[in-house]
Design an enzyme around this catalytic site. Structure first.
Site, PDB file in Angstrom:
ATOM      1  N   HIS A  17     -67.846 -11.509-116.245  1.00 33.16           N
ATOM      2  CA  HIS A  17     -67.705 -12.491-115.571  1.00 33.16           C
ATOM      3  C   HIS A  17     -66.615 -14.546-116.439  1.00 33.16           C
ATOM      4  O   HIS A  17     -66.230 -13.979-116.869  1.00 33.16           O
ATOM      5  CB  HIS A  17     -68.836 -13.694-114.475  1.00 33.16           C
ATOM      6  CG  HIS A  17     -69.891 -14.684-115.622  1.00 33.16           C
ATOM      7  ND1 HIS A  17     -70.816 -14.821-115.258  1.00 33.16           N
ATOM      8  CD2 HIS A  17     -70.034 -14.194-116.958  1.00 33.16           C
ATOM      9  CE1 HIS A  17     -71.253 -15.336-115.698  1.00 33.16           C
ATOM     10  NE2 HIS A  17     -71.281 -14.853-117.434  1.00 33.16           N
ATOM     11  N   CYS A  36     -68.171 -20.389-121.689  1.00 34.60           N
ATOM     12  CA  CYS A  36     -68.335 -19.152-120.079  1.00 34.60           C
ATOM     13  C   CYS A  36     -66.841 -19.860-119.674  1.00 34.60           C
ATOM     14  O   CYS A  36     -66.870 -18.819-118.736  1.00 34.60           O
ATOM     15  CB  CYS A  36     -69.715 -19.758-119.242  1.00 34.60           C
ATOM     16  SG  CYS A  36     -70.674 -19.649-120.670  1.00 34.60           S
ATOM     17  N   HIS A  42     -65.763 -12.689-119.868  1.00 31.72           N
ATOM     18  CA  HIS A  42     -67.521 -12.132-121.001  1.00 31.72           C
ATOM     19  C   HIS A  42     -67.802 -11.020-120.079  1.00 31.72           C
ATOM     20  O   HIS A  42     -68.069 -11.570-119.008  1.00 31.72           O
ATOM     21  CB  HIS A  42     -67.835 -13.578-122.548  1.00 31.72           C
ATOM     22  CG  HIS A  42     -68.503 -13.893-121.343  1.00 31.72           C
ATOM     23  ND1 HIS A  42     -67.788 -15.290-120.161  1.00 31.72           N
ATOM     24  CD2 HIS A  42     -69.697 -14.009-120.928  1.00 31.72           C
ATOM     25  CE1 HIS A  42     -68.771 -15.224-119.673  1.00 31.72           C
ATOM     26  NE2 HIS A  42     -69.876 -14.757-119.915  1.00 31.72           N
ATOM     27  N   HIS A  44     -71.696  -9.525-119.852  1.00 33.19           N
ATOM     28  CA  HIS A  44     -73.488  -9.448-119.763  1.00 33.19           C
ATOM     29  C   HIS A  44     -74.056  -8.055-119.348  1.00 33.19           C
ATOM     30  O   HIS A  44     -72.876  -7.884-118.109  1.00 33.19           O
ATOM     31  CB  HIS A  44     -74.045 -10.439-118.599  1.00 33.19           C
ATOM     32  CG  HIS A  44     -73.464 -12.139-119.256  1.00 33.19           C
ATOM     33  ND1 HIS A  44     -74.011 -12.773-120.420  1.00 33.19           N
ATOM     34  CD2 HIS A  44     -72.568 -12.930-118.804  1.00 33.19           C
ATOM     35  CE1 HIS A  44     -73.538 -13.651-120.590  1.00 33.19           C
ATOM     36  NE2 HIS A  44     -72.939 -13.775-118.913  1.00 33.19           N
ATOM     37  N   ASP A  82     -72.097  -3.628-110.258  1.00 32.31           N
ATOM     38  CA  ASP A  82     -72.426  -2.119-111.911  1.00 32.31           C
ATOM     39  C   ASP A  82     -70.579  -2.395-112.356  1.00 32.31           C
ATOM     40  O   ASP A  82     -69.846  -1.860-111.303  1.00 32.31           O
ATOM     41  CB  ASP A  82     -72.797  -1.371-111.680  1.00 32.31           C
ATOM     42  CG  ASP A  82     -73.257  -1.265-113.277  1.00 32.31           C
ATOM     43  OD1 ASP A  82     -72.898  -1.769-114.318  1.00 32.31           O
ATOM     44  OD2 ASP A  82     -73.304   0.606-113.533  1.00 32.31           O
ATOM     45  N   HIS A  83     -70.099  -2.792-114.143  1.00 25.11           N
ATOM     46  CA  HIS A  83     -68.731  -2.474-113.872  1.00 25.11           C
ATOM     47  C   HIS A  83     -67.778  -2.884-113.485  1.00 25.11           C
ATOM     48  O   HIS A  83     -66.455  -2.702-113.800  1.00 25.11           O
ATOM     49  CB  HIS A  83     -68.243  -1.249-113.924  1.00 25.11           C
ATOM     50  CG  HIS A  83     -69.391  -0.190-115.994  1.00 25.11           C
ATOM     51  ND1 HIS A  83     -70.705  -0.512-115.614  1.00 25.11           N
ATOM     52  CD2 HIS A  83     -68.910   0.218-116.317  1.00 25.11           C
ATOM     53  CE1 HIS A  83     -70.978   0.466-116.578  1.00 25.11           C
ATOM     54  NE2 HIS A  83     -70.411   0.369-117.576  1.00 25.11           N
ATOM     55  N   GLU A 127     -79.315 -12.951-117.334  1.00 24.09           N
ATOM     56  CA  GLU A 127     -78.309 -12.996-117.843  1.00 24.09           C
ATOM     57  C   GLU A 127     -78.436 -12.695-119.139  1.00 24.09           C
ATOM     58  O   GLU A 127     -77.683 -11.674-120.293  1.00 24.09           O
ATOM     59  CB  GLU A 127     -77.915 -14.133-117.447  1.00 24.09           C
ATOM     60  CG  GLU A 127     -76.495 -14.350-117.942  1.00 24.09           C
ATOM     61  CD  GLU A 127     -75.506 -15.515-117.234  1.00 24.09           C
ATOM     62  OE1 GLU A 127     -74.918 -15.474-116.425  1.00 24.09           O
ATOM     63  OE2 GLU A 127     -75.804 -16.369-117.792  1.00 24.09           O
TER      64      GLU A 127
HETATM   65 NI    NI Z   1     -71.679 -15.871-118.972  1.00 25.10          NI
END
Ligand code: NI
Length: 137
Positions: A17, A36, A42, A44, A82-83, A127
């Protein structure tokens, strides 16, 4: 005495995100969201704790069948996020900043709509190992 018990199911998913607002300048995004806001996203390793509270069914001894709960979470959450790149791939975040706060609320509603009314639901989204979000608060 009530036989209400909390049942938990833990799942993990990986997603990318970026936090930013299109209607703000790059400088303002950087000032508010820091790293961010980096343009190339990036990732998580999210962890989700789903808490379902209800009465124990005297026949089965279950509050909820954990296999059914897991199938529901897999269909609604894992397969959806996911992914994925939350900003680019997920319509839920097309105009909603994918902060932990917003993600946990979206996840709550996706699970809630599939869960019988007799259950209470609370979700906690990790997160990072140090930051997590809970809804309802
Ligand atoms: Ni983040």
């Amino acid at each position: 005495m009530s036989n209400r018990v909390a049942v938990f199911r833990k799942v993990t998913f990986n997603a990318a995100h970026r936090l930013y607002r299109k209607d703000w300048s790059d400088d303002k995004n950087k000032e508010v969201f820091g790293l961010c806001a980096n343009p190339h996203y990036h990732g998580h390793n999210y962890r989700l704790d789903v808490r379902v509270v209800g009465e124990i069914d005297p026949e089965t001894g279950y509050v909820i069948d954990l296999k059914q709960l897991n199938d529901l979470i897999t269909e609604e959450i894992t397969e959806r996020f996911d992914h994925r790149n939350l900003n680019l791939d997920c319509p839920e975040f097309k105009t909603l900043n994918p902060t932990g706060e917003n993600i946990v609320v979206v996840i709550y509603h996706l699970i809630r709509k599939r869960l019988a009314e007799r259950f209470d639901l609370q979700v906690r989204l990790w997160e990072t190992e140090k930051n997590y979000f809970e809804y309802p608060a």
